[in-house]
Structures are given as structure tokens and as C-alpha cells.
Motif scaffolding. Sequence first.
Motif, PDB file in Angstrom:
ATOM      1  N   GLY A  81     -32.919  -1.704 -18.069  1.00 58.06           N
ATOM      2  CA  GLY A  81     -33.980  -2.507 -18.663  1.00 58.06           C
ATOM      3  C   GLY A  81     -35.216  -2.403 -17.795  1.00 58.06           C
ATOM      4  O   GLY A  81     -35.544  -1.333 -17.280  1.00 58.06           O
ATOM      5  N   VAL A  82     -35.893  -3.549 -17.622  1.00 58.00           N
ATOM      6  CA  VAL A  82     -37.002  -3.588 -16.668  1.00 58.00           C
ATOM      7  C   VAL A  82     -36.486  -3.194 -15.284  1.00 58.00           C
ATOM      8  O   VAL A  82     -37.124  -2.475 -14.534  1.00 58.00           O
ATOM      9  N   GLY A  83     -35.275  -3.671 -14.991  1.00 58.63           N
ATOM     10  CA  GLY A  83     -34.604  -3.299 -13.738  1.00 58.63           C
ATOM     11  C   GLY A  83     -33.423  -2.391 -14.033  1.00 58.63           C
ATOM     12  O   GLY A  83     -33.038  -2.228 -15.197  1.00 58.63           O
ATOM     13  N   PRO A  84     -32.817  -1.815 -13.002  1.00 55.63           N
ATOM     14  CA  PRO A  84     -31.688  -0.905 -13.201  1.00 55.63           C
ATOM     15  C   PRO A  84     -30.426  -1.629 -13.663  1.00 55.63           C
ATOM     16  O   PRO A  84     -30.280  -2.829 -13.438  1.00 55.63           O
ATOM     17  N   ASN A  85     -29.543  -0.888 -14.325  1.00 55.58           N
ATOM     18  CA  ASN A  85     -28.247  -1.430 -14.738  1.00 55.58           C
ATOM     19  C   ASN A  85     -27.474  -1.893 -13.491  1.00 55.58           C
ATOM     20  O   ASN A  85     -27.393  -1.168 -12.502  1.00 55.58           O
ATOM     21  N   LEU A  86     -26.924  -3.096 -13.560  1.00 57.08           N
ATOM     22  CA  LEU A  86     -26.264  -3.652 -12.365  1.00 57.08           C
ATOM     23  C   LEU A  86     -24.747  -3.479 -12.389  1.00 57.08           C
ATOM     24  O   LEU A  86     -24.060  -3.966 -11.502  1.00 57.08           O
ATOM     25  N   SER A  87     -24.233  -2.785 -13.410  1.00 57.50           N
ATOM     26  CA  SER A  87     -22.786  -2.574 -13.439  1.00 57.50           C
ATOM     27  C   SER A  87     -22.377  -1.709 -12.243  1.00 57.50           C
ATOM     28  O   SER A  87     -22.917  -0.620 -12.047  1.00 57.50           O
ATOM     29  N   GLY A  88     -21.468  -2.220 -11.421  1.00 57.76           N
ATOM     30  CA  GLY A  88     -20.993  -1.465 -10.264  1.00 57.76           C
ATOM     31  C   GLY A  88     -21.970  -1.443  -9.100  1.00 57.76           C
ATOM     32  O   GLY A  88     -21.836  -0.632  -8.189  1.00 57.76           O
ATOM     33  N   VAL A  89     -22.934  -2.370  -9.105  1.00 54.17           N
ATOM     34  CA  VAL A  89     -23.962  -2.317  -8.060  1.00 54.17           C
ATOM     35  C   VAL A  89     -23.400  -2.711  -6.690  1.00 54.17           C
ATOM     36  O   VAL A  89     -23.839  -2.191  -5.667  1.00 54.17           O
ATOM     37  N   ALA A  90     -22.409  -3.605  -6.683  1.00 60.56           N
ATOM     38  CA  ALA A  90     -21.844  -4.036  -5.393  1.00 60.56           C
ATOM     39  C   ALA A  90     -21.156  -2.842  -4.730  1.00 60.56           C
ATOM     40  O   ALA A  90     -20.252  -2.251  -5.296  1.00 60.56           O
ATOM     41  N   GLY A  91     -21.603  -2.464  -3.554  1.00 59.04           N
ATOM     42  CA  GLY A  91     -21.051  -1.326  -2.841  1.00 59.04           C
ATOM     43  C   GLY A  91     -21.764  -0.021  -3.139  1.00 59.04           C
ATOM     44  O   GLY A  91     -21.525   0.975  -2.471  1.00 59.04           O
ATOM     45  N   ARG A  92     -22.640  -0.038  -4.160  1.00 57.34           N
ATOM     46  CA  ARG A  92     -23.357   1.192  -4.515  1.00 57.34           C
ATOM     47  C   ARG A  92     -24.470   1.449  -3.492  1.00 57.34           C
ATOM     48  O   ARG A  92     -24.920   0.529  -2.818  1.00 57.34           O
ATOM     49  N   ARG A  93     -24.921   2.700  -3.446  1.00 58.21           N
ATOM     50  CA  ARG A  93     -26.060   3.009  -2.583  1.00 58.21           C
ATOM     51  C   ARG A  93     -27.294   2.270  -3.099  1.00 58.21           C
ATOM     52  O   ARG A  93     -27.492   2.175  -4.311  1.00 58.21           O
ATOM     53  N   ILE A  94     -28.093   1.755  -2.206  1.00 55.95           N
ATOM     54  CA  ILE A  94     -29.333   1.083  -2.604  1.00 55.95           C
ATOM     55  C   ILE A  94     -30.235   2.088  -3.323  1.00 55.95           C
ATOM     56  O   ILE A  94     -30.359   3.235  -2.882  1.00 55.95           O
ATOM     57  N   ALA A  95     -30.810   1.653  -4.438  1.00 51.26           N
ATOM     58  CA  ALA A  95     -31.654   2.529  -5.270  1.00 51.26           C
ATOM     59  C   ALA A  95     -30.905   3.805  -5.637  1.00 51.26           C
ATOM     60  O   ALA A  95     -31.448   4.896  -5.581  1.00 51.26           O
ATOM     61  N   GLY A  96     -29.620   3.641  -6.025  1.00 47.42           N
ATOM     62  CA  GLY A  96     -28.742   4.803  -6.163  1.00 47.42           C
ATOM     63  C   GLY A  96     -28.585   5.357  -7.571  1.00 47.42           C
ATOM     64  O   GLY A  96     -27.832   6.307  -7.759  1.00 47.42           O
ATOM     65  N   LEU A  97     -29.245   4.785  -8.566  1.00 51.35           N
ATOM     66  CA  LEU A  97     -29.095   5.311  -9.929  1.00 51.35           C
ATOM     67  C   LEU A  97     -30.118   6.418 -10.157  1.00 51.35           C
ATOM     68  O   LEU A  97     -31.310   6.183  -9.964  1.00 51.35           O
ATOM     69  N   SER A  98     -29.637   7.587 -10.603  1.00 51.84           N
ATOM     70  CA  SER A  98     -30.612   8.656 -10.842  1.00 51.84           C
ATOM     71  C   SER A  98     -31.382   8.403 -12.132  1.00 51.84           C
ATOM     72  O   SER A  98     -32.464   8.940 -12.342  1.00 51.84           O
ATOM     73  N   SER A  99     -30.820   7.533 -13.020  1.00 47.75           N
ATOM     74  CA  SER A  99     -31.475   7.300 -14.307  1.00 47.75           C
ATOM     75  C   SER A  99     -32.684   6.386 -14.174  1.00 47.75           C
ATOM     76  O   SER A  99     -33.531   6.332 -15.061  1.00 47.75           O
ATOM     77  N   TYR A 100     -32.784   5.668 -13.076  1.00 38.26           N
ATOM     78  CA  TYR A 100     -33.830   4.645 -12.957  1.00 38.26           C
ATOM     79  C   TYR A 100     -34.870   5.082 -11.935  1.00 38.26           C
ATOM     80  O   TYR A 100     -34.525   5.621 -10.888  1.00 38.26           O
ATOM     81  N   SER A 101     -36.130   4.825 -12.242  1.00 39.03           N
ATOM     82  CA  SER A 101     -37.149   5.203 -11.252  1.00 39.03           C
ATOM     83  C   SER A 101     -37.531   3.965 -10.445  1.00 39.03           C
ATOM     84  O   SER A 101     -38.207   3.070 -10.926  1.00 39.03           O
ATOM     85  N   TYR A 102     -37.010   3.940  -9.230  1.00 37.26           N
ATOM     86  CA  TYR A 102     -37.193   2.798  -8.335  1.00 37.26           C
ATOM     87  C   TYR A 102     -38.568   2.854  -7.690  1.00 37.26           C
ATOM     88  O   TYR A 102     -39.197   3.915  -7.618  1.00 37.26           O
ATOM     89  N   SER A 103     -39.005   1.718  -7.178  1.00 39.83           N
ATOM     90  CA  SER A 103     -40.245   1.678  -6.404  1.00 39.83           C
ATOM     91  C   SER A 103     -40.005   2.387  -5.075  1.00 39.83           C
ATOM     92  O   SER A 103     -38.862   2.494  -4.604  1.00 39.83           O
ATOM     93  N   ALA A 104     -41.084   2.844  -4.458  1.00 35.59           N
ATOM     94  CA  ALA A 104     -40.966   3.475  -3.137  1.00 35.59           C
ATOM     95  C   ALA A 104     -40.379   2.481  -2.144  1.00 35.59           C
ATOM     96  O   ALA A 104     -39.641   2.860  -1.238  1.00 35.59           O
ATOM     97  N   ALA A 105     -40.675   1.198  -2.360  1.00 35.59           N
ATOM     98  CA  ALA A 105     -40.196   0.168  -1.433  1.00 35.59           C
ATOM     99  C   ALA A 105     -38.671   0.151  -1.383  1.00 35.59           C
ATOM    100  O   ALA A 105     -38.061   0.096  -0.315  1.00 35.59           O
ATOM    101  N   LEU A 106     -38.033   0.206  -2.553  1.00 33.79           N
ATOM    102  CA  LEU A 106     -36.578   0.153  -2.577  1.00 33.79           C
ATOM    103  C   LEU A 106     -35.987   1.511  -2.206  1.00 33.79           C
ATOM    104  O   LEU A 106     -34.944   1.590  -1.558  1.00 33.79           O
ATOM    105  N   LYS A 107     -36.668   2.583  -2.597  1.00 34.44           N
ATOM    106  CA  LYS A 107     -36.176   3.920  -2.236  1.00 34.44           C
ATOM    107  C   LYS A 107     -36.131   4.075  -0.725  1.00 34.44           C
ATOM    108  O   LYS A 107     -35.310   4.824  -0.199  1.00 34.44           O
ATOM    109  N   GLY A 108     -37.032   3.376  -0.037  1.00 41.37           N
ATOM    110  CA  GLY A 108     -37.060   3.448   1.415  1.00 41.37           C
ATOM    111  C   GLY A 108     -35.793   2.914   2.055  1.00 41.37           C
ATOM    112  O   GLY A 108     -35.538   3.139   3.234  1.00 41.37           O
ATOM    113  N   GLN A 109     -34.979   2.184   1.282  1.00 44.55           N
ATOM    114  CA  GLN A 109     -33.745   1.584   1.827  1.00 44.55           C
ATOM    115  C   GLN A 109     -32.519   2.392   1.420  1.00 44.55           C
ATOM    116  O   GLN A 109     -31.396   1.938   1.600  1.00 44.55           O
TER     117      GLN A 109
END
Length: 169
Positions: A81-109
Amino acid sequence: MFLNRLGAAFLLSGVSVWMCSAVGSAVVPQTAPAKPAFSLPGLDNKPIAPFMAHADAARGDALVHQVCTSCHAMDEGASDGVGPNLSGVAGRRIAGLSSYSYSAALKGQQKQFWSDQALSDWLTSPARFAPGTRMSLVGLPDPTQRADIIAYLHTLGDAEAPAPSPDPR
Ligand code: HEC
């Protein structure tokens, strides 16, 4: 004569400014406070583990559907949606979905994973966790609520997946 006076005026004011600053810095000691004079309540990164012990995924489910689902899909495979899908987010790499275009701020983590503590710090204040993030949520100051939400996030997606090993680099 006029130019002499003008020059003297500039010189004198320069000298007196310099003297004021020299006297001022000699008289007033330069001491930075060891601790900030105030801290915003609830914004310290508190350890979440003690709260996880009593967390309730059902309460987290209700909270997530009040606060988060306007921007986030929770079902596996649902589109972002406006934000990335949160299914399976716990334990996932931060900003780890290739389908979503994250901000540089979150990609930095991206070197880190969404541990319970990282999720808790993020939800306490997204803007402080990743200054410049596009997630415009003020934050959840109540650690009980954060723990409930994190417990619920653990139930999403492939809950059986083993926790990813930390980045070997
Ligand atoms: C106003 C919309 C909005 C709301 C409400 C919102 N989020 Fe977000 N969220 C976003 C956006 C946008 C991003 C991507 C941020 C970026 O790229 O900087 C994001 C990113 C995230 C991420 C990182 C995901 C990843 O793949 O790394 C998590 C975790 C997250 N949000 C959890 C939550 C939770 C839990 C709630 C409810 C308490 C919530 N969000 C509420 C918009 C929102």
C-alpha cells in the motif's frame, strides 16, 4: 581627517568586540551538560524484551487494524500500500522487499534485521529511527502496545521460517 576618524571608529569597535568575546569566554566556563536537560517522555529506546513476555497478539491484531492497515497490507502476497506489505516483516531484513521502493532513510538501515528491539525502536519514533523516513506515524510511546503489535507481526506470513542469521559481513 574624516577617513581617519572613520578608520579609527571601525578599529575601535573591532577591538571592543574582540575584547568582549575574549573576556566573555574567559569568565564563562564552557561546559557541555553531561546529560540533555530534558528528554521527551516515552521516546527513550527501552528494552522491549520484558514487555514481550506479556505481549498479547490478539490485542496487537486489534491495534494494527486501528493504526497500521490504512497504509500496510498484512496478508501474504497482497500488494504494497502506501507502506510495504508487513507479512513476515518480523525477522526480515530492514527495507528488504524488492517490490517496494523505500526511502533512502530506511534503505540506509538495510544492514540490520527487524528484531523485536529494532521494531520497538522504530515504532517508538519512526522519524528518530530513520530520520527522513516516509512513514508518517508519530510513534507509539506505550511499550505494552508496541509489544502487542510486535507479537502480532510474528504471527504473520511464514511464522515457521527460522530467524535469519545475522549478516556475516
Ligand atoms: C501513514 C501511513 C503509515 C501508517 C499509518 C503506518 N505505516 Fe509503516 N510504513 C509506512 C511507509 C510509507 C513505510 C516505508 C517507509 C520508508 O521507506 O521510509 C513504512 C514502513 C514500515 C516498516 C518497515 C518495513 C520493511 O519492509 O522494512 C514497518 C515494520 C512498519 N512500517 C510498521 C508499521 C506498523 C506496525 C504500523 C502501525 C502501528 C505502521 N507501520 C503504520 C507508512 C505507514
